[in-house]
Each structure stands twice: as structure tokens, then as C-alpha cells.
Scaffold this active site. Structure first.
Site, PDB file in Angstrom:
ATOM      1  N   ILE A 120       3.009  18.326   8.587  1.00  0.00           N
ATOM      2  CA  ILE A 120       3.608  18.269   7.243  1.00  0.00           C
ATOM      3  C   ILE A 120       4.516  19.483   7.024  1.00  0.00           C
ATOM      4  CG2 ILE A 120       1.756  16.918   6.168  1.00  0.00           C
ATOM      5  CD1 ILE A 120       0.727  19.642   5.002  1.00  0.00           C
ATOM      6  N   ASP A 121       5.036  20.044   8.120  1.00  0.00           N
ATOM      7  CA  ASP A 121       5.884  21.233   8.016  1.00  0.00           C
ATOM      8  C   ASP A 121       7.106  20.999   7.126  1.00  0.00           C
ATOM      9  OD1 ASP A 121       6.409  19.503  10.338  1.00  0.00           O
ATOM     10  OD2 ASP A 121       8.152  20.776  10.634  1.00  0.00           O
ATOM     11  N   LEU A 122       7.655  19.793   7.168  1.00  0.00           N
ATOM     12  CA  LEU A 122       8.864  19.526   6.367  1.00  0.00           C
ATOM     13  C   LEU A 122       8.519  19.470   4.876  1.00  0.00           C
ATOM     14  CD1 LEU A 122      10.544  16.847   8.665  1.00  0.00           C
ATOM     15  CD2 LEU A 122      10.940  19.311   8.604  1.00  0.00           C
ATOM     16  N   CYS A 167      -3.955  11.880  13.398  1.00  0.00           N
ATOM     17  CA  CYS A 167      -4.691  10.619  13.422  1.00  0.00           C
ATOM     18  C   CYS A 167      -4.424   9.995  14.792  1.00  0.00           C
ATOM     19  CB  CYS A 167      -4.215   9.711  12.293  1.00  0.00           C
ATOM     20  SG  CYS A 167      -2.576   9.071  12.567  1.00  0.00           S
ATOM     21  N   ARG A 226      -8.075  -0.801   5.586  1.00  0.00           N
ATOM     22  CA  ARG A 226      -7.295   0.245   4.916  1.00  0.00           C
ATOM     23  C   ARG A 226      -6.003  -0.325   4.346  1.00  0.00           C
ATOM     24  NH1 ARG A 226      -6.253   5.547   8.128  1.00  0.00           N
ATOM     25  NH2 ARG A 226      -5.041   5.707   6.223  1.00  0.00           N
ATOM     26  N   ARG A 277       1.059  14.188  13.336  1.00  0.00           N
ATOM     27  CA  ARG A 277       1.401  13.976  11.918  1.00  0.00           C
ATOM     28  C   ARG A 277       1.535  15.298  11.138  1.00  0.00           C
ATOM     29  NH1 ARG A 277      -0.170   8.662  10.770  1.00  0.00           N
ATOM     30  NH2 ARG A 277       1.361   8.683   9.110  1.00  0.00           N
ATOM     31  N   LYS A 300       0.855  -1.211   0.000  1.00  0.00           N
ATOM     32  CA  LYS A 300       0.000   0.000   0.000  1.00  0.00           C
ATOM     33  C   LYS A 300       0.882   1.250   0.000  1.00  0.00           C
ATOM     34  CE  LYS A 300      -1.505   1.416   4.212  1.00  0.00           C
ATOM     35  NZ  LYS A 300      -1.153   2.789   4.574  1.00  0.00           N
ATOM     36  N   ASN A 301       1.947   1.233   0.830  1.00  0.00           N
ATOM     37  CA  ASN A 301       2.759   2.452   0.985  1.00  0.00           C
ATOM     38  C   ASN A 301       3.738   2.664  -0.153  1.00  0.00           C
ATOM     39  OD1 ASN A 301       1.314   2.949   3.233  1.00  0.00           O
ATOM     40  ND2 ASN A 301       2.936   2.453   4.682  1.00  0.00           N
ATOM     41  N   ASP A 329       5.790   0.373  11.980  1.00  0.00           N
ATOM     42  CA  ASP A 329       4.539  -0.262  11.550  1.00  0.00           C
ATOM     43  C   ASP A 329       4.449  -1.720  11.974  1.00  0.00           C
ATOM     44  OD1 ASP A 329       4.260   1.534   8.385  1.00  0.00           O
ATOM     45  OD2 ASP A 329       3.971   2.127  10.461  1.00  0.00           O
TER      46      ASP A 329
HETATM   47  C1  EPZ Z   1       4.744   6.914   6.489  1.00  0.00           C
HETATM   48  O1  EPZ Z   1       3.978   7.905   7.119  1.00  0.00           O
HETATM   49  C2  EPZ Z   1       3.849   5.691   6.397  1.00  0.00           C
HETATM   50  N1  EPZ Z   1       2.680   6.007   5.572  1.00  0.00           N
HETATM   51  C3  EPZ Z   1       3.415   5.256   7.798  1.00  0.00           C
HETATM   52  O2  EPZ Z   1       2.661   4.057   7.661  1.00  0.00           O
HETATM   53  C4  EPZ Z   1       4.663   4.954   8.617  1.00  0.00           C
HETATM   54  O3  EPZ Z   1       4.275   4.633   9.930  1.00  0.00           O
HETATM   55  C5  EPZ Z   1       5.580   6.186   8.634  1.00  0.00           C
HETATM   56  O4  EPZ Z   1       5.897   6.586   7.271  1.00  0.00           O
HETATM   57  C6  EPZ Z   1       6.901   5.920   9.355  1.00  0.00           C
HETATM   58  O5  EPZ Z   1       7.562   4.861   8.751  1.00  0.00           O
HETATM   59  C7  EPZ Z   1       2.811   6.001   4.226  1.00  0.00           C
HETATM   60  O6  EPZ Z   1       3.880   5.740   3.683  1.00  0.00           O
HETATM   61  C8  EPZ Z   1       1.572   6.312   3.434  1.00  0.00           C
HETATM   62  P1  EPZ Z   1       6.817  10.309   8.391  1.00  0.00           P
HETATM   63  P2  EPZ Z   1       4.498   9.440   7.099  1.00  0.00           P
HETATM   64  O7  EPZ Z   1       6.587  11.595   7.667  1.00  0.00           O
HETATM   65  O8  EPZ Z   1       5.266   9.706   5.870  1.00  0.00           O
HETATM   66  C9  EPZ Z   1       7.465  13.588  11.729  1.00  0.00           C
HETATM   67  C10 EPZ Z   1       0.811   2.674   7.858  1.00  0.00           C
HETATM   68  O9  EPZ Z   1       0.653   1.950   8.831  1.00  0.00           O
HETATM   69  N2  EPZ Z   1       7.213  14.574  10.665  1.00  0.00           N
HETATM   70  O10 EPZ Z   1       7.948   9.448   7.978  1.00  0.00           O
HETATM   71  O11 EPZ Z   1       3.345  10.307   7.420  1.00  0.00           O
HETATM   72  C11 EPZ Z   1       6.223  12.765  12.059  1.00  0.00           C
HETATM   73  O12 EPZ Z   1       5.415  13.444  12.998  1.00  0.00           O
HETATM   74  C12 EPZ Z   1       1.279   4.103   8.037  1.00  0.00           C
HETATM   75  O13 EPZ Z   1       0.702   2.296   6.662  1.00  0.00           O
HETATM   76  C13 EPZ Z   1       7.326  15.939  10.965  1.00  0.00           C
HETATM   77  O14 EPZ Z   1       7.618  16.312  12.090  1.00  0.00           O
HETATM   78  O15 EPZ Z   1       5.487   9.446   8.327  1.00  0.00           O
HETATM   79  C14 EPZ Z   1       6.815  11.495  12.628  1.00  0.00           C
HETATM   80  O16 EPZ Z   1       7.142  11.716  13.993  1.00  0.00           O
HETATM   81  C15 EPZ Z   1       1.028   4.568   9.450  1.00  0.00           C
HETATM   82  N3  EPZ Z   1       7.086  16.860   9.977  1.00  0.00           N
HETATM   83  C16 EPZ Z   1       8.121  11.324  11.840  1.00  0.00           C
HETATM   84  O17 EPZ Z   1       8.397  12.605  11.259  1.00  0.00           O
HETATM   85  C17 EPZ Z   1       6.770  16.474   8.695  1.00  0.00           C
HETATM   86  O18 EPZ Z   1       6.589  17.363   7.830  1.00  0.00           O
HETATM   87  C18 EPZ Z   1       8.025  10.287  10.720  1.00  0.00           C
HETATM   88  O19 EPZ Z   1       6.882  10.628   9.948  1.00  0.00           O
HETATM   89  C19 EPZ Z   1       6.673  15.090   8.416  1.00  0.00           C
HETATM   90  C20 EPZ Z   1       6.909  14.161   9.413  1.00  0.00           C
END
Ligand code: EPZ
Length: 420
Positions: A123-125, A116, A399, A121, A22-23, A307
């Protein structure tokens, strides 16, 4: 609303085929917005998250058909660049259309995904990177309003934190930007690698694929010509079924899996006493003489995946001794603990550290899924709970797990999907 009824205590056996990831499928779908030719994505998982993104694609004007795990798609007639709240709030990975829409059309409005169950979660980065590439970003009534009238410019971007979808969004944006983009501290997940390979095959020069530094030569808004692609296997689904074998201490096989994506998970299962045999894309787990306790700290790939944290917490209840699990990526990813406690688990929480005492006999109970991976942990626990367990709100499971009850029935589990 559907729920799962599981009668535990049975050994499992046989083999189950792993679906596409999915991812990996979600960013590949988003990337097709960067081109206009018709192409096929094979081995797509038929799960709710894919259906949700397809609903968004319909609103954007995408032309596609999805059947038998193949998505045939053509995005030459996109006539909207708005991703509205009612879709994005149900699937936050919809944010992946932000980079491609902005790079191709110079403007888009994407609802803020919101948090969630597992965390805020942010998206600042994603947004700060796009600003470095020349985008103008406004937040208006819960929407990201992004513009780049003259297209995006290549830039040097160092990610403060490793972000999977953040990396994917910016890689896609850089593919159509003008000039070279250097990315530092990029996520190395297999799904990020496959996205890079997909873009490379469409004519985007990318150096450093698989490492945490990428150099991307942008095509300056020249539509990309995509080749067909087969989605990589889902390493988290694969890990979940290996844990189903482990928690019931059974011998079972998973086929269509990628062993190289599962090293951290298999390493921990070996440390718990299980052993493995391999044959092409088939992985067989063999029972442990004694299930040993485990120490886990989640980290970015290729470290132990967050995960898989909930699934190992369920498994640790069957280990002879005390295990610890530390969650380092998300601030609230222990929602499954309270439900596991209802099943008789002995788990103590101290901030981001969970201590699990085993071996505990798990009892049956009514439990409630809270997020995608937490719900798979409840299924695993139910497989060893003595009596009947009813798992509610399994729309979380749908999902990300294709035909979960059918796959577990094929392995010999006593599981059925009922409606309340
Ligand atoms: C991806 O989410 C996956 N989803 C998640 O899988 C997975 O748990 C996660 O990566 C970590 O491996 C998809 O790929 C669709 P991140 P993502 O941005 O990209 C912080 C599932 O079960 N962060 O890598 O949203 C964030 O808060 C899902 O399928 C910022 O601070 O995760 C977290 O602490 C659940 N600012 C860390 O980084 C940002 O702009 C990692 O988040 C972005 C992220």
C-alpha cells in the site's frame, strides 16, 4: 467447513440476476465515514466481505442496519479511528477506511493489510499520496499510524502505478482536504466512477470523472451530506456467469447487468465463437459452433480484468486449440493452475504466461479453493468435468459471490453445498 459438490456434464439454461458489485460497495461504505447524515445504499451484495467491513464499522461506532440488500447507515457517532488487525487481515480492502478516517478526524490507526494468495499487495502508493497531502505516517507494530492535526491539504499526486483502492482512498481523502487535489494516473474502473459520483452528489466538485486525471475541490473537513445510492452491478460476477454459459456451451441470460462494464470480457468471448443478444439490462450468451482458443493479457480497466483471468483459464481448457493468458497485474495469480491440473487440464506455466491446450476432457476430483476468483474457476471447470467434483475451502467464494450455488441451481447445474 462447507464444501461444494458438483456433478458436471449438464447444459445450463434460464436466467440469473446479477448482484451489486462488492468492489463498488466497499469504497461507498468507506466514503459514508465522511458524512453524518443517515442514508441508504441499495443493491448491496450480501457477501462475506461486506459483513467483514460491517464488523469493522461496529467497532468504529457506526450506526447501521443491513437487510434485504439495503444498508441504512449513519456515521455521526464514530468514536474510534482504529481498524484492528483481526479484521483487516481477513479483508485487506478494509484499508479503504484509512483515507476517510484521516481526512475527517485527523488521526487513525489501520492495521497493515498484509499480502494474500495472489501477491504481496503493498500500500506504498496509498501512504506516499497521503504524505504529499500533509499526513504524518508511522508504521508501528504492524499498524499504519497516520496523523494530520490540521487536516489534509490538497496536492498534486501522480500515481506510479494504477491502483484501484489507492485511487479510492486518496479520492476520499481529497474530498475533505483543504484546497484542490490533482490526481494523475487514476484508476478508471466503474467502481471508481461511482465513488466519484457519490461524492459529487454530496457536494464535492470533481472534474475528469471516468478519466485518469481528476481535480477535486476539498471541503476542508465540512461533513458531507450524502444522498441514497444504488450500487452498480458486479461486472466480475456477471462475467463469471457468462463463462458458466460458455464453458457448458449453453444459452443462458444474466439480468440486472451493465453491458458497458463488460466490453473486454464480451469481446474475448465473441473471439472464442460465442455470440450475444441484448435486451435492456439482460445479456444472453449463445453457444459457439466451435470454441476457438484465445489470447489474453490482463490490464487495468477498460482492458481485460485480472479478476476474470482464472475463469477464462478454465474456459480455455474447452477451446479447440492452444490459448495463452498473461497476468500483468499480480505476481502470483496462477494459484488455480495446480487445481485445474488435478481436474485434467493441460496447462504450462512460464513466469506470468500460461499456455492452455484444449480441448481436454476434465475429470472429477477433490480440489481446494485458494482465493476468490480462483475458486470460481474451479466451479466452472467442475461444471464440465464428467464425474463428481468436491471444492473445499469455499469461504473464499463466499467473500464475493452471493448465493452462488442457488444461482447455479436455478440455471440447471447439479450443485449442492455440504458440510464436512
Ligand atoms: C482491487 O484491488 C480489487 N479489490 C481487486 O479485486 C482487483 O484484482 C485489483 O483491484 C486489480 O483490478 C477491490 O477493489 C476491493 P491495485 P487493489 O491496488 O486495489 C500494485 C477481487 O477479486 N500496488 O489496483 O488492492 C499491486 O501490488 C479483488 O475482488 C502497489 O504496488 O489492487 C498490484 O500489482 C482481488 N502499491 C497493482 O498495483 C500500492 O500502494 C494493482 O493493485 C497499491 C498497489
Amino acid at each position: 467447513m462447507d464444501y461444494l459438490r458438483i456433478k458436471g456434464g449438464k447444459k445450463l439454461g434460464g436466467s440469473v440476476a446479477i448482484s451489486g458489485a462488492k468492489n463498488a460497495a466497499l469504497p461507498l461504505m468507506a466514503a459514508t465515514l465522511l458524512g453524518k447524515n443517515r442514508l441508504s445504499l441499495h443493491n448491496m451484495p450480501d457477501v462475506a466481505d461486506i459483513q467483514t467491513l460491517l464488523k469493522l464499522f461496529t467497532k468504529l461506532g457506526s450506526d447501521y442496519e443491513f437487510s434485504d440488500n439495503t444498508l441504512r447507515i449513519k456515521n455521526d457517532a464514530i468514536d474510534s479511528t482504529v481498524a484492528n488487525y483481526d479484521i483487516v487481515r481477513t479483508m485487506r480492502a478494509s484499508i479503504l477506511v484509512l483515507g476517510p478516517l484521516l481526512a475527517r478526524f485527523g488521526h487513525c490507526e489501520v492495521s497493515l493489510p498484509g499480502g494474500c494468495a495472489i501477491g504481496q499487495r503493498p500500500i506504498d502508493l496509498h501512504l506516499s499520496a497521503l504524505e504529499k497531502m500533509g499526513a504524518h505516517i508511522d508504521i508501528r507494530q504492524g499498524y499504519v499510524v497516520a496523523t494530520a492535526e490540521n487536516g489534509l491539504q490538497g496536492a498534486r499526486i501522480v500515481f506510479d502505478k494504477v491502483t484501484v483502492t489507492g485511487s479510492e482512498n486518496i479520492i476520499m481523502a481529497a474530498a475533505l482536504a483543504k484546497g484542490t487535489t490533482h490526481l494523475v494516473n487514476v484508476a478508471k474502473e466503474p467502481e471508481v466512477v461511482q465513488l466519484c459520483r457519490f461524492l459529487e452528489a454530496a457536494g464535492v466538485r470533481i472534474e475528469g470523472i471516468g478519466s485518469d486525471e481528476l481535480t477535486i475541490e476539498g471541503r476542508d473537513r465540512q461533513a458531507l451530506e450524502f444522498a441514497d445510492i444504488t450500487v452498480i452491478p458486479d461486472r466480475i460476477e456477471a462475467g463469471t456467469y457468462l463463462c458458466a454459459g460458455a464453458i457448458t456451451n449453453s444459452e443462458l441470460s444474466i439480468t440486472k447487468a451493465a453491458k458497458e462494464h463488460l466490453e473486454a470480457v464480451i469481446d474475448k468471448l465473441e473471439k472464442m465463437g460465442f455470440y450475444f443478444t441484448y435486451n435492456d439490462d439482460t445479456i444472453t450468451i449463445h453457444p459457439a459452433k466451435r470454441i476457438e482458443p484465445v489470447e489474453i493479457t490482463t490490464s487495468e480497466y477498460p482492458g481485460f480484468p485480472t479478476d476474470m483471468q482464472a475463469q477464462f483459464m478454465a474456459l480455455a481448457t474447452q477451446a479447440e486449440g492452444t490459448s495463452t493468458i498473461e497476468e500483468k497485474l499480480f505476481e502470483n495469480r496462477f494459484m488455480h493452475v495446480s487445481e485445474l491440473l488435478r481436474l485434467g487440464a493441460d496447462i504450462a506455466l512460464n513466469g506470468h504466461l500460461a499456455t492452455i491446450k484444449g480441448k481436454t476432457e476434465l475429470c472429477g476430483a477433490d480440489v481446494m479453493a485458494t482465493d476468490l476468483r480462483a475458486s470460481s474457476a474451479l466451479v466452472l471447470a467442475a461444471l464440465v468435468s464428467g464425474a463428481k467434483t468436491d471444492i473445499h475451502r469455499i469461504y473464499h467464494l463466499d467473500r464475493g459471490y452471493e448465493s452462488l450455488e442457488k444461482k447455479l441451481q436455478a440455471l440447471g447445474a447439479d450443485i449442492e453445498r455440504l458440510s464436512e
